[in-house]
Design a protein around this motif. Structure first.
Motif, PDB file in Angstrom:
ATOM      1  N   LYS A  13      -5.618 -21.964   0.016  1.00  0.00           N
ATOM      2  CA  LYS A  13      -6.839 -22.632  -0.417  1.00  0.00           C
ATOM      3  C   LYS A  13      -6.968 -22.593  -1.940  1.00  0.00           C
ATOM      4  O   LYS A  13      -7.404 -23.569  -2.561  1.00  0.00           O
ATOM      5  N   GLU A  14      -6.597 -21.476  -2.548  1.00  0.00           N
ATOM      6  CA  GLU A  14      -6.646 -21.377  -4.004  1.00  0.00           C
ATOM      7  C   GLU A  14      -5.668 -22.361  -4.634  1.00  0.00           C
ATOM      8  O   GLU A  14      -5.957 -22.977  -5.665  1.00  0.00           O
ATOM      9  N   PHE A  15      -4.504 -22.530  -3.995  1.00  0.00           N
ATOM     10  CA  PHE A  15      -3.470 -23.395  -4.554  1.00  0.00           C
ATOM     11  C   PHE A  15      -3.844 -24.866  -4.461  1.00  0.00           C
ATOM     12  O   PHE A  15      -3.663 -25.622  -5.405  1.00  0.00           O
ATOM     13  N   GLY A  17      -6.824 -26.211  -4.184  1.00  0.00           N
ATOM     14  CA  GLY A  17      -8.032 -26.579  -4.922  1.00  0.00           C
ATOM     15  C   GLY A  17      -9.085 -27.218  -4.029  1.00  0.00           C
ATOM     16  O   GLY A  17      -9.197 -26.907  -2.841  1.00  0.00           O
ATOM     17  N   ASP A  18      -9.846 -28.145  -4.595  1.00  0.00           N
ATOM     18  CA  ASP A  18     -10.942 -28.777  -3.866  1.00  0.00           C
ATOM     19  C   ASP A  18     -10.416 -29.609  -2.696  1.00  0.00           C
ATOM     20  O   ASP A  18      -9.393 -30.284  -2.813  1.00  0.00           O
ATOM     21  N   TYR A  19     -11.116 -29.560  -1.593  1.00  0.00           N
ATOM     22  CA  TYR A  19     -10.788 -30.382  -0.432  1.00  0.00           C
ATOM     23  C   TYR A  19     -12.074 -30.676   0.323  1.00  0.00           C
ATOM     24  O   TYR A  19     -13.094 -30.002   0.142  1.00  0.00           O
TER      25      TYR A  19
END
Length: 301
Positions: A13-15, A17-19
């Motif tokens: 999730k950090e990699f 980014g926004d989703y």
């Protein structure tokens, strides 16, 4: 996710980014008692969200196509590949996007693409794209000129340049607007080049990941595969189209038999719009056949 591997969901999730949490869901199997039940609930949520949307008219400027060839024969550079190049020209003229890949298949004809670079930056990126793949081949002791394959030779292809000149024809005559790294998405309208190998399945999956809504796959030898987006098989000769009717969506061999390229392009462009609109399904799509493959390099732990 299983829950204990290196690529843990929290790190992923950090990699990424926004989703959009309405469109993208995550499930860690070790965090729930019954992963089948939990997974089914997630799919139901996604289906409920998707059901809120309805088809609406749009123009071809929103369409992105991937360009790929495989199992070429002596007709590929005469019929199917130039036909797809004409489709690319028409789509780009309408404001759409096409993506050309399989970099090793460009060796020997790469200057035709370099000469059409939009600017110096795109030219330099195109040079780097070609050189990177040559260095990649040589780093593993592989020759950069071992195309064409035995199947290509059996179909009538003679030299590396013969195959490469057929490959780049799929890009038509448009300027090269951008070079996309493997795994990245197309953000520029017009003709893009994508970093991916010649392998049919890996390259087609890379096209889908780059944002192609469908892949136009020209072939003189035939193949049943399909990637996650509709994969339209375009035969270079009429024999293949008749012999493998369950594989082939469109016969470009009629060009060798007297049909004009413009007339064939009219028919193919309409078929592409029909597939994009959901009015018809590509052969592989109707069979619900699609496969996933990624480009791997280095050590697998």
């Amino acid at each position: 996710s299983l829950g204990c591997q290196n690529n843990h969901v929290s790190l992923m999730k950090e990699f990424i980014g926004d989703y959009d949490p309405d469109r993208v869901k995550f499930l860690v199997c070790q965090d729930v008692e019954d992963e089948i039940e939990a997974g089914t609930a997630i799919v139901k949520d996604l289906c409920h969200y998707a059901a809120q949307f309805h088809r609406q008219p749009c123009d071809a400027s929103l369409l992105t196509i991937g360009l790929k060839c495989g199992g070429s024969d002596g007709f590929s550079g005469i019929t199917a590949n130039p036909l797809v190049g004409e489709i690319s020209n028409r789509l780009i003229a309408a404001g759409g996007t096409s993506i050309l890949t399989e970099v090793p298949e460009m060796f020997g004809a790469e200057t035709l693409l370099m000469n059409r670079a939009r600017n110096r930056e795109v030219f330099d990126k195109t040079v780097d794209l070609i050189n990177h793949f040559k260095e990649y081949f040589m780093s593993y002791g592989e020759k950069i000129n071992e195309n064409p394959s035995p199947g290509n030779k059996a179909g009538g292809i003679t030299t590396l340049e013969d195959k490469s000149l057929g490959c780049v024809q799929k890009g038509g005559r448009a300027l090269v607007e951008y070079v996309i790294a493997y795994g990245d998405r197309a953000t520029k309208k017009g003709l893009n080049l994508l970093q991916a190998p010649g392998n049919d399945l890996v390259a087609s999956n890379a096209l889908a990941a780059a944002g192609a809504h469908m892949v136009l796959f020209t072939t003189g030898r035939g193949t049943p595969f399909a990637c996650p987006v509709p994969t339209i098989k375009i035969s270079s000769n009429s024999h293949l189209a008749g012999f493998k009717r369950n594989w082939i969506d469109f016969n470009a061999g009629t060009i060798a038999e007297g049909e004009s390229r413009e007339a064939a392009a009219d028919r193919l462009f309409q078929y592409i719009l029909d597939v994009a609109s959901g009015r018809v399904h590509a052969k592989s799509e109707a069979l619900d056949k699609h496969e996933l493959a990624i480009f791997k390099n280095g050590v697998t732990l």
